[in-house]
Design a protein around this motif. Sequence first.
Motif, PDB file in Angstrom:
ATOM      1  N   ALA A 193       7.899   5.161  -2.033  1.00 30.91           N
ATOM      2  CA  ALA A 193       6.708   4.554  -1.418  1.00 30.91           C
ATOM      3  C   ALA A 193       6.244   3.348  -2.237  1.00 30.91           C
ATOM      4  O   ALA A 193       5.849   2.316  -1.678  1.00 30.91           O
ATOM      5  N   LEU A 194       6.291   3.455  -3.561  1.00 27.94           N
ATOM      6  CA  LEU A 194       5.913   2.315  -4.410  1.00 27.94           C
ATOM      7  C   LEU A 194       6.882   1.148  -4.207  1.00 27.94           C
ATOM      8  O   LEU A 194       6.462  -0.015  -4.123  1.00 27.94           O
ATOM      9  N   ALA A 195       8.174   1.453  -4.111  1.00 29.33           N
ATOM     10  CA  ALA A 195       9.162   0.392  -3.859  1.00 29.33           C
ATOM     11  C   ALA A 195       8.867  -0.281  -2.521  1.00 29.33           C
ATOM     12  O   ALA A 195       8.950  -1.513  -2.395  1.00 29.33           O
ATOM     13  N   THR A 196       8.496   0.505  -1.522  1.00 30.85           N
ATOM     14  CA  THR A 196       8.167  -0.045  -0.200  1.00 30.85           C
ATOM     15  C   THR A 196       6.966  -0.988  -0.310  1.00 30.85           C
ATOM     16  O   THR A 196       6.952  -2.067   0.292  1.00 30.85           O
ATOM     17  N   ALA A 197       5.983  -0.573  -1.102  1.00 27.10           N
ATOM     18  CA  ALA A 197       4.778  -1.396  -1.266  1.00 27.10           C
ATOM     19  C   ALA A 197       5.108  -2.741  -1.911  1.00 27.10           C
ATOM     20  O   ALA A 197       4.422  -3.737  -1.670  1.00 27.10           O
ATOM     21  N   ALA A 207       0.818  -1.207   0.000  1.00 32.94           N
ATOM     22  CA  ALA A 207       0.000   0.000   0.000  1.00 32.94           C
ATOM     23  C   ALA A 207       0.854   1.261   0.000  1.00 32.94           C
ATOM     24  O   ALA A 207       1.948   1.285   0.570  1.00 32.94           O
ATOM     25  N   VAL A 208       0.329   2.287  -0.643  1.00 35.77           N
ATOM     26  CA  VAL A 208       0.883   3.635  -0.527  1.00 35.77           C
ATOM     27  C   VAL A 208      -0.265   4.528  -0.097  1.00 35.77           C
ATOM     28  O   VAL A 208      -1.201   4.757  -0.856  1.00 35.77           O
ATOM     29  N   ARG A 214      13.822  -0.655  -9.837  1.00 38.73           N
ATOM     30  CA  ARG A 214      12.492  -0.895 -10.436  1.00 38.73           C
ATOM     31  C   ARG A 214      11.667   0.380 -10.492  1.00 38.73           C
ATOM     32  O   ARG A 214      10.864   0.575 -11.409  1.00 38.73           O
ATOM     33  N   VAL A 215      11.843   1.258  -9.492  1.00 42.61           N
ATOM     34  CA  VAL A 215      11.071   2.508  -9.479  1.00 42.61           C
ATOM     35  C   VAL A 215      11.889   3.703 -10.000  1.00 42.61           C
ATOM     36  O   VAL A 215      11.465   4.850  -9.873  1.00 42.61           O
TER      37      VAL A 215
END
Length: 240
Positions: free
Chosen positions: A142-146, A82-83, A119-120
């Motif tokens: 944040a997208l990488a964290t998700a 999630a973000v 990747r991001v």
Amino acid sequence: MAVGAVIEVDGLTKRYGDTTAVDDLTFTVPGGSIVGLLGANGSGKTTTMRMLLGLAAPTTGRATIGGRAYAAIPEPARVVGAVLDAAQFHPGRTGRDHLRAFATAAGVATDRADALLARVGIADAGNRRVRGYSLGMRQRLALATALLGDPRVLVLDEPANGLDPHGIRWLRDFLHAQRDEGRTVLLSSHVLAEVARVVDHVVVLSRGRLVAQGDVASIIALTGAGTLEDAFLKLTGDPS
Ligand SMILES: Nc1ncnc2c1ncn2[C@@H]1O[C@H](COP(=O)(O)OP(=O)(O)OP(=O)(O)O)[C@@H](O)[C@H]1O
């Protein structure tokens, strides 16, 4: 569970005192699709996502991922990423350290940090402290964290926020690649021209209630509008 549905929202309601943030909302997100949750400011998008992610308790109704409420998912980071607020980073940490710390907290492998930064598209910034990141870089982090737990489902609140035109195009390709890899995505956005290019279906909210759902072409046809933006304004009662 509805056939093919990965996310199910069923009669979901959330009241805060006299405010009904989400009002008897029902919709599904089919597996392997991108669904846009649309609505004006304060229409209940974030509250819906928070209930889906176990961050707010429904007053009534249910929100499930893969047939389970978030709290009942054994290893949630491996199921859903999630973000919700891209601003929430420890400013003194590097991007790489942030990813490693979150991987440890989520109980998933820490060795994917560099691959995810690449990747991001922020591989070069992995050693820099997050306080120096632009809003667009924070969105990417944040997208990488998700993605840390390699989840099959992504729930993204305003992922286009802060992205410049290059970033917006990058996000579109990124989301389509996620879908092509079989992931299911629920996202909210106010950038309607972009939403129309990215999503398979939309769910339109007004004051917490569902006012329309379907593919972009059918929503436009339903309202007799020319664009998703015009359809959105008609459906959500824009006074202009
Ligand atoms: N914790 C809370 N306490 C009280 N009211 C809340 C709380 N969270 C949300 N609300 C209210 O619920 C309604 C829906 O808010 P929500 O943030 O879900 O809308 P949104 O569609 O995500 O808006 P935006 O596009 O501005 O982010 C608003 O009236 C908001 O003020």
